[in-house]
Design an enzyme around this catalytic site. Structure first.
Site, mmCIF file in Angstrom:
data_model
loop_
_atom_site.group_PDB
_atom_site.id
_atom_site.type_symbol
_atom_site.label_atom_id
_atom_site.label_comp_id
_atom_site.label_asym_id
_atom_site.label_seq_id
_atom_site.Cartn_x
_atom_site.Cartn_y
_atom_site.Cartn_z
ATOM 1 N N GLN A 126 0.746 -1.019 -0.047
ATOM 2 C CA GLN A 126 0.016 -0.056 -0.045
ATOM 3 C C GLN A 126 0.764 1.299 0.048
ATOM 4 O OE1 GLN A 126 -3.233 0.857 -0.438
ATOM 5 N NE2 GLN A 126 -3.467 -1.624 -0.514
ATOM 6 N N SER A 127 2.056 1.229 -0.408
ATOM 7 C CA SER A 127 2.874 2.321 -0.399
ATOM 8 C C SER A 127 2.473 3.637 -1.246
ATOM 9 C CB SER A 127 4.339 2.055 -1.429
ATOM 10 O OG SER A 127 5.047 2.981 -1.705
ATOM 11 N N ASN A 128 2.304 4.674 -0.314
ATOM 12 C CA ASN A 128 1.890 6.062 -0.946
ATOM 13 C C ASN A 128 3.121 6.507 -2.029
ATOM 14 O OD1 ASN A 128 -0.226 6.244 0.705
ATOM 15 N ND2 ASN A 128 1.049 6.672 2.560
#
Ligand code: PLP
Length: 335
Positions: A72-74
């Site tokens: 879920q890396s921004n």
């Protein structure tokens, strides 16, 4: 001093405002810098770093951005959005398994046309090796890769937050305001390193506090010092920063990266209804909990005027809908 160049990708300056309710409750003057508003998809702190990194990529004639992060890396999502905007290729090495549902950031990555490749925890621990393999593969295919480290956190990326301190200084001058402390979340260290470098280079007398969201303070102190040392050496900066100046609040990483405790989710619910500001579960909720908890223990810890950097992360909320539902239901209505 050599000042690296950058592109204009973020919506700047970001707003700076007073948190009235929280200030009244905590007994210190709390302000927030809305770096969650740097853009819709290129949002959060990562676009400030990417302005420098992507300028470098383009000036070297690279055509494919390659980076890594959690599922879920921004940072990965912001990189995918910029690549789409600039019509560059994008390869994301995400920690997770191919069966993972497309949701939140990982859904956006696909919509933005990024090529997602999952890597196991074990491979991720040796991500440099994976980067090297991907680099060779893409070079052979004539796709001119540019490798961006985790979180965009190297010396060049950190300049995004040196520039942010300049922006902040101008805002403070027009408001005749000064801060005793700045507080931010620490994930890969580039934001904290850039803020520290920035306060020294720009001459802003403010302490910079980081709240590690995974791992220990000692691990991050070393990481942050390494980024600072690389910046000083590469760009000939006339600053010295001692490890003791890297102020970190240990003990708020909770269950570890990406995992939430009820008290962290309660901070999200509370800020949402009291201030109309949405924090994210992975970074800013932990950082805000650390700040508020420390102020509760010692009101003088950060001085009288404190600035919290909202580094973004909105899309990380949606995969946590069920957990958040509990946090909201247990709060009752706003009086
Ligand atoms: C990446 C990230 C951070 C941490 O910043 P680093 O520069 O990696 O330490 C904080 N908040 C959000 C929302 C992020 O995405």
């Amino acid at each position: 001093m050599i000042r690296p160049k950058h592109m204009h990708l973020a919506r700047l300056p970001t707003p700076l405002h007073y948190l009235r309710g929280l200030s009244e409750q905590s007994g210190v003057h709390l302000y927030i810098k809305r770096d969650d508003l740097t853009g819709l998809l290129t949002s959060g702190n990562k676009v400030r770093k990417l302005e420098f990194l992507v300028y470098d990529a383009a000036s070297r004639g690279c055509r494919t951005l390659v980076t890594c992060g959690g599922a879920q890396s921004n940072h990965a999502r912001a990189t995918a959005a910029i690549a789409a905007q600039l019509r560059m290729g994008c390869v994301l090495l995400l920690r997770g398994s191919p069966g993972e549902a497309w949701q939140g950031n990982s859904l956006l990555d696909r919509l933005l046309g990024a090529e997602v490749r999952y890597v196991s925890d074990e491979e991720y621990r040796q991500i440099e090796k994976v980067f090297e393999e991907v680099r060779i593969e893409l070079e052979r295919a004539g796709r001119q890769p540019y490798i961006i480290p985790e979180g965009g956190s190297n010396a060049l990326g950190a300049f995004g937050y040196v520039a942010m301190v300049e922006e902040l200084k101008a805002q403070l001058e027009s408001a005749t305001l000064r801060f005793d402390s700045i507080v931010c979340a620490v994930g890969s260290g580039g934001t904290h390193a850039g803020l520290l470098l920035g306060t020294k280079l720009v001459g802003l007398e403010t302490r910079v506090w980081g709240v590690p969201v995974s791992d220990t303070a000692e691990t991050f102190r070393a990481k942050i010092m390494a980024i600072i040392a690389e910046a000083v050496a590469t760009y000939g900066l006339d600053v010295t920063i001692a490890p003791s100046e890297v102020l970190l609040l240990d003990g708020y990483a909770g269950l570890g990266y990406g995992l939430s405790r009820p008290e962290e989710l309660a901070v999200i619910a509370s800020l949402a209804r009291e201030e109309g500001i949405i924090l994210d579960p992975v970074y800013t909720a932990k950082a805000m909990l650390g700040l508020l908890d420390q102020v509760k223990r010692d009101r003088t810890r950060f001085g009288e005027h404190v600035l919290f950097i909202h580094t973004g992360g909105l899309f990380g909320l949606f995969p946590k809908a069920r957990e958040l539902q509990e946090a909201v239901s247990s709060k009752g209505g706003r009086s």
